[in-house]
Scaffold this active site. Structure first.
Site, mmCIF file in Angstrom:
data_model
loop_
_atom_site.group_PDB
_atom_site.id
_atom_site.type_symbol
_atom_site.label_atom_id
_atom_site.label_comp_id
_atom_site.label_asym_id
_atom_site.label_seq_id
_atom_site.Cartn_x
_atom_site.Cartn_y
_atom_site.Cartn_z
ATOM 1 N N ASP A 39 25.470 43.050 99.270
ATOM 2 C CA ASP A 39 25.989 41.771 98.801
ATOM 3 C C ASP A 39 26.173 41.678 97.288
ATOM 4 O O ASP A 39 26.200 40.593 96.727
ATOM 5 C CB ASP A 39 25.002 40.677 99.240
ATOM 6 C CG ASP A 39 23.572 41.020 98.864
ATOM 7 O OD1 ASP A 39 23.375 41.757 97.885
ATOM 8 O OD2 ASP A 39 22.644 40.562 99.562
ATOM 9 N N GLU A 89 24.617 46.876 106.388
ATOM 10 C CA GLU A 89 23.800 45.657 106.278
ATOM 11 C C GLU A 89 24.705 44.421 106.390
ATOM 12 O O GLU A 89 24.642 43.500 105.583
ATOM 13 C CB GLU A 89 23.005 45.626 104.963
ATOM 14 C CG GLU A 89 21.892 44.601 104.944
ATOM 15 C CD GLU A 89 21.136 44.581 103.619
ATOM 16 O OE1 GLU A 89 20.125 45.284 103.509
ATOM 17 O OE2 GLU A 89 21.576 43.864 102.695
ATOM 18 N N GLU A 124 24.948 36.295 96.043
ATOM 19 C CA GLU A 124 24.939 37.271 97.131
ATOM 20 C C GLU A 124 25.450 36.715 98.456
ATOM 21 O O GLU A 124 26.144 37.400 99.198
ATOM 22 C CB GLU A 124 23.530 37.837 97.322
ATOM 23 C CG GLU A 124 23.076 38.772 96.206
ATOM 24 C CD GLU A 124 22.466 38.050 95.020
ATOM 25 O OE1 GLU A 124 22.532 36.799 94.963
ATOM 26 O OE2 GLU A 124 21.931 38.735 94.138
ATOM 27 N N HIS A 172 12.706 38.090 90.475
ATOM 28 C CA HIS A 172 13.768 38.227 89.473
ATOM 29 C C HIS A 172 15.041 37.491 89.870
ATOM 30 O O HIS A 172 16.069 37.648 89.240
ATOM 31 C CB HIS A 172 14.108 39.708 89.267
ATOM 32 C CG HIS A 172 14.803 40.321 90.448
ATOM 33 N ND1 HIS A 172 14.122 40.849 91.504
ATOM 34 C CD2 HIS A 172 16.105 40.472 90.738
ATOM 35 C CE1 HIS A 172 14.976 41.308 92.401
ATOM 36 N NE2 HIS A 172 16.196 41.081 91.972
ATOM 37 N N ARG A 217 18.022 34.965 90.284
ATOM 38 C CA ARG A 217 18.633 33.964 89.413
ATOM 39 C C ARG A 217 18.286 32.536 89.796
ATOM 40 O O ARG A 217 18.088 31.691 88.940
ATOM 41 C CB ARG A 217 20.145 34.015 89.611
ATOM 42 C CG ARG A 217 20.945 34.767 88.686
ATOM 43 C CD ARG A 217 22.318 34.959 89.287
ATOM 44 N NE ARG A 217 22.703 36.353 89.133
ATOM 45 C CZ ARG A 217 23.378 36.805 88.102
ATOM 46 N NH1 ARG A 217 23.791 35.985 87.188
ATOM 47 N NH2 ARG A 217 23.655 38.078 87.982
ATOM 48 N N HIS A 268 10.964 42.961 86.217
ATOM 49 C CA HIS A 268 12.398 43.283 86.169
ATOM 50 C C HIS A 268 12.863 43.248 84.707
ATOM 51 O O HIS A 268 12.409 42.387 83.933
ATOM 52 C CB HIS A 268 13.150 42.243 87.001
ATOM 53 C CG HIS A 268 14.555 42.633 87.357
ATOM 54 N ND1 HIS A 268 15.604 42.393 86.504
ATOM 55 C CD2 HIS A 268 15.078 43.246 88.436
ATOM 56 C CE1 HIS A 268 16.724 42.844 87.063
ATOM 57 N NE2 HIS A 268 16.427 43.371 88.244
HETATM 58 N N1 UDP Z 1 11.815 48.297 94.029
HETATM 59 C C1 UDP Z 1 11.330 49.417 93.375
HETATM 60 N N2 UDP Z 1 10.659 49.276 92.192
HETATM 61 C C2 UDP Z 1 10.420 48.056 91.619
HETATM 62 C C3 UDP Z 1 10.900 46.904 92.300
HETATM 63 C C4 UDP Z 1 11.597 47.056 93.502
HETATM 64 O O1 UDP Z 1 11.493 50.536 93.863
HETATM 65 O O2 UDP Z 1 9.798 48.006 90.545
HETATM 66 C C5 UDP Z 1 12.573 48.478 95.286
HETATM 67 C C6 UDP Z 1 12.014 47.740 96.488
HETATM 68 O O3 UDP Z 1 11.225 48.580 97.264
HETATM 69 C C7 UDP Z 1 13.223 47.296 97.264
HETATM 70 C C8 UDP Z 1 14.336 47.288 96.269
HETATM 71 O O4 UDP Z 1 13.866 47.941 95.085
HETATM 72 O O5 UDP Z 1 13.589 48.138 98.318
HETATM 73 C C9 UDP Z 1 14.672 45.846 96.043
HETATM 74 O O6 UDP Z 1 15.388 45.654 94.954
HETATM 75 P P1 UDP Z 1 15.634 44.204 94.406
HETATM 76 O O7 UDP Z 1 14.461 43.343 94.650
HETATM 77 O O8 UDP Z 1 16.101 44.434 93.024
HETATM 78 O O9 UDP Z 1 16.899 43.721 95.239
HETATM 79 P P2 UDP Z 1 17.059 42.940 96.611
HETATM 80 O O10 UDP Z 1 16.426 43.744 97.686
HETATM 81 O O11 UDP Z 1 16.466 41.585 96.435
HETATM 82 O O12 UDP Z 1 18.549 42.870 96.789
#
Ligand code: UDP
Length: 386
Positions: free
Chosen positions: A107, A129, A143, A220, A222, A253
């Site tokens: 997304d 997904e 997203e 993190h 928004r 982040h």
């Molecule tokens: N993640 C990581 N290290 C970190 C923070 C998150 O490896 O310090 C991984 C986490 O396991 C997950 C992914 O990054 O699978 C999630 O990323 P994020 O939260 O940025 O995006 P979202 O999943 O909300 O789209």
């Protein structure tokens, strides 16, 4: 619908486009499976560069060959500029590589702009997904609307759960263009689980917090910037201060809004460890060693059920209610609710009896399942060969 075949040509070119941490985590298992069939598939892997620093360790970890980097990152650029850059930088790559299909994931702005660029060139798009939905097009922003737009553009939809399949059908997507495959995040998690090597930095934090109940935090998004983020961090600070047997580990982040707030509210506090973003084995290591996870991440909602770790989801709404329904996650919409739920967890009324459950998001074979579908779609004759 099977792709119109002009003439048999092997290998078929599958182009994957990614730009952020979750995209590479979830596309890497698909790329690995595609690369097992070099006679059938040529993979072209493109990074948009939406998040350069965050992406690099994941590219290395999953040994993904990056064939093109669009280099679209500019500090503080608005979403429309990012979108426009992906659109214009991706187009010449499409012309050069002439893929038979473009795969995008999730997304992000990278995914929606990449899908549109492929559409403009008449190249079919597969959406990994697909079918995640909240009821609110503005939440999460941007997203949720990105996902809906990609659904309109994509030809093929790889859905993680039956709920996702239903959501797509409900919006008029033809059932024969939807494939129930699970989410490749589970494949990635299992891959890491077998070769988990933690860094000395994480080992040091675990050592310092030995014997304490660890809360692992990520936040993190928004939509929570400002009051909600500050409120949640304050609630966590008060909880840590009033519970000497609890520690907080927070990989922060790099977004400056998050960094500044984390430093202001949690900096220099005993039993609080503010870390740089962790690479995947360390991150999963941290989650595995935690008592409770508090997070607004999408990916973490998919990882917690595999690890059997209770999770408080810092969001107004979730597009992944499967984890809540499985009883492992609880949606926390305000700082007051976070306060209540931390105390529920402390009293053993939430999360105390969790253990690894069957992950509603997949069994670790999603990459394989997606590639099986691609074999059938791109080369119908292939179904008959071993
Ligand atoms: N993640 C990581 N290290 C970190 C923070 C998150 O490896 O310090 C991984 C986490 O396991 C997950 C992914 O990054 O699978 C999630 O990323 P994020 O939260 O940025 O995006 P979202 O999943 O909300 O789209």
């Amino acid at each position: 619908m099977i792709l119109p075949m002009t003439e048999a040509k092997n290998p078929r070119t599958v182009l994957t486009l990614f730009g952020t941490r979750p995209e590479i985590i979830k596309l890497a298992p698909v790329i690995r499976q595609l690369d097992l069939y070099p006679k059938r598939f040529r993979t072209v892997n493109v990074s948009s560069g939406q998040h350069t620093d965050l992406l690099a360790p994941f590219v290395k970890l999953f040994a993904v060959r990056v064939d093109h980097d669009l280099g679209v990152l500019r500090p503080g650029q608005p979403l429309s500029q990012l979108f426009a850059r992906v659109l214009s930088e991706f187009d010449p790559i499409l012309v050069k590589e002439k893929p038979d299909i473009v795969l995008v994931q999730g997304d992000t702005t990278t995914a929606v702009a990449g899908a549109l660029a492929a559409f403009h060139r008449g190249i079919p798009v597969g959406h990994v997904e697909a079918g995640l939905r909240t009821d609110d097009p503005l939440n999460p922003f941007p997203e949720e609307t990105n996902r809906r737009l990609i659904t309109r553009i994509a030809r093929y939809h790889f859905a993680a759960t039956k709920r996702n399949v239903r959501a797509l059908c409900h919006e008029g997507v033809s059932r024969e263009d939807i494939f129930l495959t699970g989410n490749p995040v589970v494949d990635a998690l299992q891959h890491i689980g077998t070769s988990m090597v933690r860094s000395p930095a994480l080992e040091a934090v675990l050592e310092k917090t030995t014997g304490l109940r660890r809360i692992a935090l990520t936040t993190h998004r928004r939509e929570s910037f400002g009051g909600v983020l500050e409120g949640n961090l304050r609630v966590l600070r008060d909880f840590i201060e009033s519970h000497p047997d609890v520690a907080l580990i927070f990989p922060v982040h790099p977004n400056p809004m998050v960094r500044e707030m984390a430093d202001a509210v949690l900096g220099k506090l005993e039993r609080v460890h503010l870390l740089d973003p962790l690479d995947y084995p360390d991150f999963i290591g941290m989650l595995s060693e935690s008592w409770l996870i508090v997070s607004d991440s999408g990916g973490v909602q998919e990882e917690a059920p595999s690890l059997g770790k209770p999770l408080l989801v810092l969001r107004e709404t979730t597009e992944r209610p499967e984890a809540v329904e499985a009883g492992i996650a609880h949606l926390v919409t305000t700082p007051d609710e976070l306060h209540t739920m931390l105390h529920e967890a402390d009293a053993g009324r939430f999360g105390s009896s969790q253990r690894a459950i069957t992950n509603p998001f997949g069994q670790g074979d999603s990459g394989q399942r997606i590639v099986r579908v691609l074999r059938r779609l791109l080369d119908p004759i292939d179904v008959f060969s071993p």
